[in-house]
Design a protein around this motif. Structure first.
Motif, PDB file in Angstrom:
ATOM      1  N   VAL A 174       0.849  -1.193   0.000  1.00  0.00           N
ATOM      2  CA  VAL A 174       0.000   0.000   0.000  1.00  0.00           C
ATOM      3  C   VAL A 174       0.882   1.239   0.000  1.00  0.00           C
ATOM      4  O   VAL A 174       1.779   1.381   0.848  1.00  0.00           O
ATOM      5  CB  VAL A 174      -0.936   0.010   1.227  1.00  0.00           C
ATOM      6  N   ALA A 175       0.655   2.123  -0.954  1.00  0.00           N
ATOM      7  CA  ALA A 175       1.448   3.346  -1.065  1.00  0.00           C
ATOM      8  C   ALA A 175       1.221   4.230   0.156  1.00  0.00           C
ATOM      9  O   ALA A 175       0.081   4.500   0.535  1.00  0.00           O
ATOM     10  CB  ALA A 175       1.089   4.101  -2.335  1.00  0.00           C
ATOM     11  N   ALA A 176       2.311   4.681   0.764  1.00  0.00           N
ATOM     12  CA  ALA A 176       2.219   5.546   1.937  1.00  0.00           C
ATOM     13  C   ALA A 176       2.245   7.021   1.559  1.00  0.00           C
ATOM     14  O   ALA A 176       1.883   7.878   2.365  1.00  0.00           O
ATOM     15  CB  ALA A 176       3.366   5.239   2.907  1.00  0.00           C
ATOM     16  N   GLU A 177       2.680   7.327   0.350  1.00  0.00           N
ATOM     17  CA  GLU A 177       2.763   8.707  -0.118  1.00  0.00           C
ATOM     18  C   GLU A 177       2.288   8.778  -1.564  1.00  0.00           C
ATOM     19  O   GLU A 177       2.355   7.791  -2.306  1.00  0.00           O
ATOM     20  CB  GLU A 177       4.214   9.230  -0.039  1.00  0.00           C
ATOM     21  N   ASP A 178       1.818   9.971  -1.955  1.00  0.00           N
ATOM     22  CA  ASP A 178       1.498  10.188  -3.360  1.00  0.00           C
ATOM     23  C   ASP A 178       2.764  10.082  -4.207  1.00  0.00           C
ATOM     24  O   ASP A 178       3.860  10.449  -3.761  1.00  0.00           O
ATOM     25  CB  ASP A 178       0.903  11.585  -3.567  1.00  0.00           C
ATOM     26  N   VAL A 179       2.616   9.590  -5.418  1.00  0.00           N
ATOM     27  CA  VAL A 179       3.708   9.582  -6.393  1.00  0.00           C
ATOM     28  C   VAL A 179       3.321  10.528  -7.511  1.00  0.00           C
ATOM     29  O   VAL A 179       2.274  10.359  -8.162  1.00  0.00           O
ATOM     30  CB  VAL A 179       3.963   8.167  -6.949  1.00  0.00           C
ATOM     31  N   LEU A 180       4.148  11.561  -7.740  1.00  0.00           N
ATOM     32  CA  LEU A 180       3.905  12.561  -8.773  1.00  0.00           C
ATOM     33  C   LEU A 180       4.935  12.415  -9.891  1.00  0.00           C
ATOM     34  O   LEU A 180       6.085  12.037  -9.647  1.00  0.00           O
ATOM     35  CB  LEU A 180       3.983  13.969  -8.194  1.00  0.00           C
ATOM     36  N   ALA A 181       4.520  12.731 -11.086  1.00  0.00           N
ATOM     37  CA  ALA A 181       5.443  12.719 -12.220  1.00  0.00           C
ATOM     38  C   ALA A 181       6.247  14.010 -12.215  1.00  0.00           C
ATOM     39  O   ALA A 181       5.673  15.093 -12.356  1.00  0.00           O
ATOM     40  CB  ALA A 181       4.674  12.581 -13.519  1.00  0.00           C
ATOM     41  N   PRO A 182       7.573  13.942 -12.044  1.00  0.00           N
ATOM     42  CA  PRO A 182       8.364  15.177 -12.016  1.00  0.00           C
ATOM     43  C   PRO A 182       8.468  15.844 -13.380  1.00  0.00           C
ATOM     44  O   PRO A 182       8.692  17.051 -13.473  1.00  0.00           O
ATOM     45  CB  PRO A 182       9.741  14.692 -11.531  1.00  0.00           C
ATOM     46  N   ALA A 183       8.326  15.088 -14.450  1.00  0.00           N
ATOM     47  CA  ALA A 183       8.417  15.631 -15.807  1.00  0.00           C
ATOM     48  C   ALA A 183       7.332  14.993 -16.656  1.00  0.00           C
ATOM     49  O   ALA A 183       6.700  14.013 -16.263  1.00  0.00           O
ATOM     50  CB  ALA A 183       9.802  15.366 -16.398  1.00  0.00           C
ATOM     51  N   GLY A 184       7.119  15.547 -17.837  1.00  0.00           N
ATOM     52  CA  GLY A 184       6.114  14.991 -18.726  1.00  0.00           C
ATOM     53  C   GLY A 184       6.593  13.703 -19.373  1.00  0.00           C
ATOM     54  O   GLY A 184       7.788  13.392 -19.417  1.00  0.00           O
ATOM     55  N   PHE A 185       5.614  12.931 -19.863  1.00  0.00           N
ATOM     56  CA  PHE A 185       5.928  11.703 -20.592  1.00  0.00           C
ATOM     57  C   PHE A 185       5.001  11.594 -21.788  1.00  0.00           C
ATOM     58  O   PHE A 185       3.796  11.815 -21.654  1.00  0.00           O
ATOM     59  CB  PHE A 185       5.780  10.479 -19.685  1.00  0.00           C
ATOM     60  N   PRO A 186       5.546  11.260 -22.975  1.00  0.00           N
ATOM     61  CA  PRO A 186       6.970  11.025 -23.227  1.00  0.00           C
ATOM     62  C   PRO A 186       7.764  12.321 -23.132  1.00  0.00           C
ATOM     63  O   PRO A 186       7.211  13.399 -23.308  1.00  0.00           O
ATOM     64  CB  PRO A 186       6.983  10.451 -24.640  1.00  0.00           C
ATOM     65  N   PRO A 187       9.066  12.183 -22.896  1.00  0.00           N
ATOM     66  CA  PRO A 187       9.880  13.396 -22.745  1.00  0.00           C
ATOM     67  C   PRO A 187      10.213  14.061 -24.073  1.00  0.00           C
ATOM     68  O   PRO A 187      10.852  15.115 -24.083  1.00  0.00           O
ATOM     69  CB  PRO A 187      11.149  12.866 -22.052  1.00  0.00           C
ATOM     70  N   PHE A 188       9.781  13.481 -25.166  1.00  0.00           N
ATOM     71  CA  PHE A 188      10.068  14.015 -26.512  1.00  0.00           C
ATOM     72  C   PHE A 188       8.924  13.596 -27.447  1.00  0.00           C
ATOM     73  O   PHE A 188       8.227  12.615 -27.167  1.00  0.00           O
ATOM     74  CB  PHE A 188      11.400  13.467 -27.038  1.00  0.00           C
TER      75      PHE A 188
END
Length: 410
Positions: free
Chosen positions: A32-46
């Motif tokens: 079970v995730a204890a913290e939110d996971v955020l995307a630091p950058a966009g995907f795809p990166p190009f």
């Protein structure tokens, strides 16, 4: 006697979410995730090609063009594609600078070092733009969610190599009773196999707990019960006991729990089966260790039902699930259910989808698993849900729509 709702409120008020730990993503499956996971950058990166084909300048239109080069997945073009040129490109490869669309290979005709483009396309055709799947800052995994395949894949896509998860609850399971023998052992006069320990241990493991390797069966003596309880309190977040909580002379567990420093919060519940359910909590004198104790009846079906109603929400609270209670769904009774005169009964049912229910929209039919005696564990074998049958003198008729606790989300 307290109501089920009152007891559940007490259980959840005395149970806390456990601390977290950071583990490698490959070791986090179904934690079970204890913290939110955020995307630091966009995907795809190009900007990337969606198809195998040729990168083109859309304004050029159909025609025959020289091939400026080829771009393979995992490798940048390393050159600028000028108008009047095309580039061979594979699925997932980065678009060469200057190109703004892709024509799939089926719509082209190679001829030596040139290619005939047979169709016209608009800018952006078959191109996955940078950040189009996942924008920077996108919430990809929410705290409290189970890290299944999709969640793990999204976390990896966001660039996470590790993830914070809730620590697995340490659970001790203790059966009590002189009549019990380990499964597979020869039975003497008046003895029965201990089904509760393996059953309850498996349920706790299914929920992601670490079941502690302690003695499975305690005799009906204060000394051995006390020894087992004290040992379990020192190493557990939750103790699950079965038996020893009724009104007989051998039902010593409540006294032993009190002698060990536990505080008993409830000893009787207005329900069927499971009336003797007892809940208590304990805290070390130093204040750094806490443990809650769910004491279940000894009859196997009663033990299972009370585990589902009280232990499951407690464990889900410890693990950080939101919400801690299992979901409820609406079901249609396949047969008449006769109530108990004084206590709500938690009737075990199997679920079967019926396309013809609710004006053709479909829904679940609830099929009783048979005799609901507290000793008849067969009633749990195919159970997908628990239906609360209110006390009274009138049966719930076949075809009634009722709420059910959905057990398929364990």
């Amino acid at each position: 006697m307290m109501s089920v709702r009152q007891v559940l409120d007490i259980v959840l008020s005395k149970t806390e979410c456990l601390d977290s730990e950071v583990v490698a993503l490959r070791e986090a499956a179904y934690r079970v995730a204890a913290e939110d996971v955020l995307a630091p950058a966009g995907f795809p990166p190009f900007p990337a090609s969606i198809m195998d084909g040729y990168a083109v300048v859309a304004a050029d239109g159909p025609g025959e063009y020289p091939v400026a080069g080829q771009v393979m997945a995992g490798h940048p073009a390393g050159y600028v594609q000028e108008p009047g040129q095309v580039s061979y490109i594979t699925t997932g490869a980065p678009m060469p600078e200057g190109a703004d669309a892709v024509v799939r290979i089926e719509d082209t005709e190679p001829s030596g070092d040139r290619v005939r483009i047979k169709v016209g396309v608009q800018p952006g055709h078959d191109v996955r733009q940078a950040g189009s799947d996942m924008a920077p800052g996108t919430l990809v995994v929410r705290a409290g969610s189970v890290l299944g395949p999709a969640e793990l894949g999204l976390a990896a896509t966001a660039g996470a190599g590790t993830v914070a998860v809730t620590r697995r609850p340490r659970v001790s399971v203790l059966s009590t009773g002189d009549e019990l023998q380990p499964p597979g052992e020869p039975l003497g006069p008046g003895q029965i196999p201990d089904s509760n320990h393996v059953m309850l241990s498996a349920m706790a493991q299914r929920m992601g707990c670490d079941v502690q390797p302690r003695t499975a069966i305690a005799e009906d003596t204060e000394s051995q019960l006390g020894q087992e309880v004290r040992g379990s309190l020192r190493q557990s977040d939750l103790i699950i006991t079965s038996g020893g909580i009724s009104m007989g002379e051998a039902d010593l567990l409540p006294k032993v729990l009190t002698d060990c420093g536990a505080e008993i919060h409830c000893e009787r519940v207005l329900m069927k089966p499971g009336k003797p359910f007892t809940f208590s909590s304990w805290q070390a004198a130093s204040g750094d260790r806490r443990c809650v104790v769910c004491s279940l009846p000894g009859n196997p079906a009663s033990a299972m039902v009370t585990f589902l109603l009280f232990c499951v929400p407690a464990l889900r609270r410890m693990l950080g699930h939101q919400p801690p209670a299992l979901p409820r769904i609406q079901v249609v009774l396949d047969s008449e259910l006769v109530p108990d005169s004084t206590r709500p009964e938690f009737h075990r049912v199997a679920l079967a989808w019926d396309h013809d229910l609710h004006q053709g929209k479909g829904g679940y039919r609830a099929v009783s698993t048979g005799a609901q005696r507290s000793s008849r564990l067969l009633s749990m074998l195919d159970a997908d849900a628990l239906i609360t049958v209110p006390p009274g003198s009138q049966p719930l008729p076949s075809g009634s729509t009722v709420a059910a606790i959905d057990l398929r989300h364990l």
